[in-house]
Motif scaffolding. Structure first.
Motif, PDB file in Angstrom:
ATOM      1  N   ASP A  76      -4.239 160.145 102.162  1.00 12.53           N
ATOM      2  CA  ASP A  76      -5.325 159.682 101.297  1.00 12.53           C
ATOM      3  C   ASP A  76      -5.182 158.209 100.938  1.00 12.53           C
ATOM      4  O   ASP A  76      -6.141 157.562 100.538  1.00 12.53           O
ATOM      5  CB  ASP A  76      -5.362 160.492  99.994  1.00 12.53           C
ATOM      6  N   PHE A  77      -3.956 157.690 101.056  1.00 17.05           N
ATOM      7  CA  PHE A  77      -3.653 156.321 100.655  1.00 17.05           C
ATOM      8  C   PHE A  77      -2.657 155.758 101.662  1.00 17.05           C
ATOM      9  O   PHE A  77      -1.807 156.492 102.156  1.00 17.05           O
ATOM     10  CB  PHE A  77      -3.045 156.342  99.237  1.00 17.05           C
ATOM     11  N   PRO A  78      -2.725 154.463 101.957  1.00 19.59           N
ATOM     12  CA  PRO A  78      -1.785 153.891 102.943  1.00 19.59           C
ATOM     13  C   PRO A  78      -0.329 154.109 102.542  1.00 19.59           C
ATOM     14  O   PRO A  78       0.009 154.145 101.361  1.00 19.59           O
ATOM     15  CB  PRO A  78      -2.117 152.396 102.930  1.00 19.59           C
ATOM     16  N   ARG A  79       0.531 154.262 103.518  1.00 23.81           N
ATOM     17  CA  ARG A  79       1.962 154.436 103.286  1.00 23.81           C
ATOM     18  C   ARG A  79       2.676 153.085 103.221  1.00 23.81           C
ATOM     19  O   ARG A  79       3.815 152.992 102.793  1.00 23.81           O
ATOM     20  CB  ARG A  79       2.609 155.281 104.398  1.00 23.81           C
ATOM     21  N   LEU A  80       2.003 152.043 103.673  1.00 18.98           N
ATOM     22  CA  LEU A  80       2.580 150.711 103.734  1.00 18.98           C
ATOM     23  C   LEU A  80       1.535 149.691 103.308  1.00 18.98           C
ATOM     24  O   LEU A  80       0.395 149.732 103.768  1.00 18.98           O
ATOM     25  CB  LEU A  80       3.042 150.411 105.169  1.00 18.98           C
ATOM     26  N   ALA A  81       1.938 148.757 102.434  1.00 22.85           N
ATOM     27  CA  ALA A  81       1.049 147.680 101.996  1.00 22.85           C
ATOM     28  C   ALA A  81       1.746 146.357 102.286  1.00 22.85           C
ATOM     29  O   ALA A  81       2.794 146.061 101.720  1.00 22.85           O
ATOM     30  CB  ALA A  81       0.744 147.801 100.511  1.00 22.85           C
ATOM     31  N   ILE A  82       1.181 145.580 103.200  1.00 20.88           N
ATOM     32  CA  ILE A  82       1.751 144.284 103.543  1.00 20.88           C
ATOM     33  C   ILE A  82       0.914 143.220 102.854  1.00 20.88           C
ATOM     34  O   ILE A  82      -0.282 143.114 103.081  1.00 20.88           O
ATOM     35  CB  ILE A  82       1.761 144.066 105.075  1.00 20.88           C
ATOM     36  N   ARG A  83       1.547 142.441 101.987  1.00 21.37           N
ATOM     37  CA  ARG A  83       0.868 141.400 101.222  1.00 21.37           C
ATOM     38  C   ARG A  83       1.502 140.061 101.548  1.00 21.37           C
ATOM     39  O   ARG A  83       2.709 139.905 101.479  1.00 21.37           O
ATOM     40  CB  ARG A  83       1.005 141.636  99.706  1.00 21.37           C
ATOM     41  N   GLU A  84       0.689 139.101 101.857  1.00 23.82           N
ATOM     42  CA  GLU A  84       1.160 137.748 102.168  1.00 23.82           C
ATOM     43  C   GLU A  84       1.326 136.995 100.851  1.00 23.82           C
ATOM     44  O   GLU A  84       0.343 136.630 100.218  1.00 23.82           O
ATOM     45  CB  GLU A  84       0.143 137.042 103.056  1.00 23.82           C
ATOM     46  N   VAL A  85       2.576 136.783 100.398  1.00 24.53           N
ATOM     47  CA  VAL A  85       2.796 136.117  99.110  1.00 24.53           C
ATOM     48  C   VAL A  85       2.895 134.601  99.256  1.00 24.53           C
ATOM     49  O   VAL A  85       2.767 133.873  98.278  1.00 24.53           O
ATOM     50  CB  VAL A  85       4.039 136.668  98.375  1.00 24.53           C
ATOM     51  N   VAL A  86       3.121 134.137 100.469  1.00 18.64           N
ATOM     52  CA  VAL A  86       3.128 132.694 100.744  1.00 18.64           C
ATOM     53  C   VAL A  86       2.612 132.499 102.170  1.00 18.64           C
ATOM     54  O   VAL A  86       2.943 133.264 103.064  1.00 18.64           O
ATOM     55  CB  VAL A  86       4.532 132.061 100.543  1.00 18.64           C
ATOM     56  N   SER A  87       1.793 131.484 102.359  1.00 16.85           N
ATOM     57  CA  SER A  87       1.175 131.295 103.675  1.00 16.85           C
ATOM     58  C   SER A  87       1.705 130.064 104.396  1.00 16.85           C
ATOM     59  O   SER A  87       0.978 129.408 105.121  1.00 16.85           O
ATOM     60  CB  SER A  87      -0.346 131.214 103.534  1.00 16.85           C
ATOM     61  N   ARG A  88       2.979 129.774 104.190  1.00 14.64           N
ATOM     62  CA  ARG A  88       3.577 128.666 104.933  1.00 14.64           C
ATOM     63  C   ARG A  88       4.973 129.089 105.381  1.00 14.64           C
ATOM     64  O   ARG A  88       5.534 130.054 104.864  1.00 14.64           O
ATOM     65  CB  ARG A  88       3.630 127.399 104.090  1.00 14.64           C
ATOM     66  N   CYS A  89       5.494 128.337 106.317  1.00 15.57           N
ATOM     67  CA  CYS A  89       6.812 128.648 106.848  1.00 15.57           C
ATOM     68  C   CYS A  89       7.498 127.339 107.216  1.00 15.57           C
ATOM     69  O   CYS A  89       6.850 126.392 107.656  1.00 15.57           O
ATOM     70  CB  CYS A  89       6.688 129.554 108.074  1.00 15.57           C
ATOM     71  N   ASN A  90       8.805 127.289 107.027  1.00 12.41           N
ATOM     72  CA  ASN A  90       9.545 126.070 107.348  1.00 12.41           C
ATOM     73  C   ASN A  90      10.166 126.109 108.749  1.00 12.41           C
ATOM     74  O   ASN A  90      10.811 125.157 109.165  1.00 12.41           O
ATOM     75  CB  ASN A  90      10.635 125.822 106.300  1.00 12.41           C
ATOM     76  N   LEU A  91       9.959 127.182 109.479  1.00 13.35           N
ATOM     77  CA  LEU A  91      10.489 127.287 110.837  1.00 13.35           C
ATOM     78  C   LEU A  91       9.418 126.900 111.851  1.00 13.35           C
ATOM     79  O   LEU A  91       8.237 126.850 111.542  1.00 13.35           O
ATOM     80  CB  LEU A  91      10.988 128.706 111.093  1.00 13.35           C
ATOM     81  N   LYS A  92       9.822 126.645 113.052  1.00 19.16           N
ATOM     82  CA  LYS A  92       8.887 126.279 114.116  1.00 19.16           C
ATOM     83  C   LYS A  92       9.176 127.144 115.346  1.00 19.16           C
ATOM     84  O   LYS A  92       9.453 126.649 116.430  1.00 19.16           O
ATOM     85  CB  LYS A  92       9.060 124.796 114.469  1.00 19.16           C
ATOM     86  N   CYS A  93       9.142 128.449 115.151  1.00 21.53           N
ATOM     87  CA  CYS A  93       9.445 129.384 116.229  1.00 21.53           C
ATOM     88  C   CYS A  93       8.427 129.230 117.361  1.00 21.53           C
ATOM     89  O   CYS A  93       7.219 129.148 117.118  1.00 21.53           O
ATOM     90  CB  CYS A  93       9.440 130.815 115.714  1.00 21.53           C
ATOM     91  N   LEU A  94       8.909 129.193 118.580  1.00 20.09           N
ATOM     92  CA  LEU A  94       8.046 128.993 119.742  1.00 20.09           C
ATOM     93  C   LEU A  94       6.969 130.063 119.869  1.00 20.09           C
ATOM     94  O   LEU A  94       5.849 129.768 120.266  1.00 20.09           O
ATOM     95  CB  LEU A  94       8.889 128.970 121.021  1.00 20.09           C
ATOM     96  N   MET A  95       7.314 131.296 119.545  1.00 16.71           N
ATOM     97  CA  MET A  95       6.380 132.392 119.754  1.00 16.71           C
ATOM     98  C   MET A  95       5.421 132.613 118.578  1.00 16.71           C
ATOM     99  O   MET A  95       4.514 133.414 118.662  1.00 16.71           O
ATOM    100  CB  MET A  95       7.132 133.696 120.049  1.00 16.71           C
TER     101      MET A  95
END
Length: 96
Positions: free
Chosen positions: A17-36
């Protein structure tokens, strides 16, 4: 190549009846530069979720089903927000 037997997969599925997982983006930046990682080519604003919004989301989830798993990241690096992340995790943990 042999086609998968989807009837076997169907037997393993369960409706909730309700999702088992909730993914929330708390920050929309990253300090890494991963190729993929596609983040550098994404057209989105950079910022952080306000603590009040996080609490509202967590309160709503806790009211409906406190066993729901919550992830505070998608494409951003939540460790960049430091103590605020600890407050967010603590609040979610305290709410179940």
């Amino acid at each position: 190549m042999k086609k998968p037997d989807l009837k076997l997969v169907e037997k393993t599925l369960k409706e909730y009846d309700f999702p088992r997982l909730a993914i929330r983006e708390v920050v929309s930046r990253c300090n890494l530069k991963c190729l993929m990682c596609p983040q550098k080519s994404m057209d989105k604003a950079s910022g952080e979720m306000k603590l009040g919004l996080w609490k509202k989301i967590i309160d709503e989830i806790a009211e409906k089903d406190p066993t729901v798993e919550v992830w505070p990241a998608i494409m951003g690096e939540p460790l960049l927000i430091g103590d605020k992340l600890i407050k967010m995790i603590r609040y979610a943990k305290d709410r179940g």
